[in-house]
Motif scaffolding. Sequence first.
Motif, PDB file in Angstrom:
ATOM      1  N   THR A  29      -7.923  22.216 -27.538  1.00  0.00           N
ATOM      2  CA  THR A  29      -7.563  21.684 -26.212  1.00  0.00           C
ATOM      3  C   THR A  29      -8.388  20.447 -25.896  1.00  0.00           C
ATOM      4  OG1 THR A  29      -6.900  23.857 -25.391  1.00  0.00           O
ATOM      5  CG2 THR A  29      -7.474  22.208 -23.742  1.00  0.00           C
ATOM      6  N   GLN A  30      -9.693  20.529 -26.121  1.00  0.00           N
ATOM      7  CA  GLN A  30     -10.550  19.383 -25.855  1.00  0.00           C
ATOM      8  C   GLN A  30     -10.171  18.209 -26.757  1.00  0.00           C
ATOM      9  OE1 GLN A  30     -14.773  19.804 -26.686  1.00  0.00           O
ATOM     10  NE2 GLN A  30     -15.269  18.498 -24.935  1.00  0.00           N
ATOM     11  N   THR A  31      -9.802  18.490 -27.991  1.00  0.00           N
ATOM     12  CA  THR A  31      -9.372  17.447 -28.923  1.00  0.00           C
ATOM     13  C   THR A  31      -8.155  16.711 -28.382  1.00  0.00           C
ATOM     14  OG1 THR A  31     -10.190  18.702 -30.811  1.00  0.00           O
ATOM     15  CG2 THR A  31      -8.569  16.982 -31.275  1.00  0.00           C
ATOM     16  N   ILE A  32      -7.167  17.452 -27.920  1.00  0.00           N
ATOM     17  CA  ILE A  32      -5.942  16.838 -27.399  1.00  0.00           C
ATOM     18  C   ILE A  32      -6.236  16.064 -26.123  1.00  0.00           C
ATOM     19  CG2 ILE A  32      -3.648  17.331 -26.434  1.00  0.00           C
ATOM     20  CD1 ILE A  32      -3.603  19.709 -28.504  1.00  0.00           C
ATOM     21  N   GLU A  33      -7.035  16.646 -25.223  1.00  0.00           N
ATOM     22  CA  GLU A  33      -7.368  15.954 -23.975  1.00  0.00           C
ATOM     23  C   GLU A  33      -8.130  14.656 -24.255  1.00  0.00           C
ATOM     24  OE1 GLU A  33      -9.408  18.947 -21.710  1.00  0.00           O
ATOM     25  OE2 GLU A  33      -7.532  19.744 -20.897  1.00  0.00           O
ATOM     26  N   MET A  34      -9.112  14.707 -25.161  1.00  0.00           N
ATOM     27  CA  MET A  34      -9.877  13.500 -25.492  1.00  0.00           C
ATOM     28  C   MET A  34      -8.991  12.455 -26.160  1.00  0.00           C
ATOM     29  SD  MET A  34     -13.433  15.252 -26.793  1.00  0.00           S
ATOM     30  CE  MET A  34     -14.361  13.740 -27.039  1.00  0.00           C
ATOM     31  N   SER A  35      -8.065  12.894 -26.988  1.00  0.00           N
ATOM     32  CA  SER A  35      -7.136  11.975 -27.638  1.00  0.00           C
ATOM     33  C   SER A  35      -6.238  11.295 -26.614  1.00  0.00           C
ATOM     34  CB  SER A  35      -6.284  12.719 -28.671  1.00  0.00           C
ATOM     35  OG  SER A  35      -7.086  13.265 -29.678  1.00  0.00           O
ATOM     36  N   LEU A  36      -5.735  12.054 -25.661  1.00  0.00           N
ATOM     37  CA  LEU A  36      -4.886  11.476 -24.615  1.00  0.00           C
ATOM     38  C   LEU A  36      -5.673  10.488 -23.759  1.00  0.00           C
ATOM     39  CD1 LEU A  36      -2.909  14.665 -23.549  1.00  0.00           C
ATOM     40  CD2 LEU A  36      -2.014  12.695 -24.809  1.00  0.00           C
ATOM     41  N   GLU A  37      -6.919  10.835 -23.426  1.00  0.00           N
ATOM     42  CA  GLU A  37      -7.761   9.919 -22.655  1.00  0.00           C
ATOM     43  C   GLU A  37      -7.989   8.622 -23.427  1.00  0.00           C
ATOM     44  OE1 GLU A  37     -11.251  12.226 -21.818  1.00  0.00           O
ATOM     45  OE2 GLU A  37     -10.222  13.427 -20.297  1.00  0.00           O
ATOM     46  N   ALA A  38      -8.199   8.732 -24.728  1.00  0.00           N
ATOM     47  CA  ALA A  38      -8.418   7.540 -25.559  1.00  0.00           C
ATOM     48  C   ALA A  38      -7.184   6.643 -25.576  1.00  0.00           C
ATOM     49  CB  ALA A  38      -8.801   7.953 -26.981  1.00  0.00           C
TER      50      ALA A  38
END
Length: 64
Positions: A29-38
């Motif tokens: 989940t954190q991976t996807i959220e950080m990717s979207l933020e990037a």
Amino acid sequence: MVAKTLTSLRLDDRLVRRAQKALGAKSRTQTIEMSLEAVVETEKHRKLVKRYSGKARSGDFARS
């Protein structure tokens, strides 16, 4: 607190692991959220560069 939605996705496990490692994320989940933020930040910067591209004048970056 931000509202979160439970979503089911089919993801490439290898790609998620690579992104998780690159981002230092602790969970998928954190991976996807950080990717979207990037992606959002990259697009914001792209628009700023496009907006101000070619607008600098000589001396704008001179050291004082």
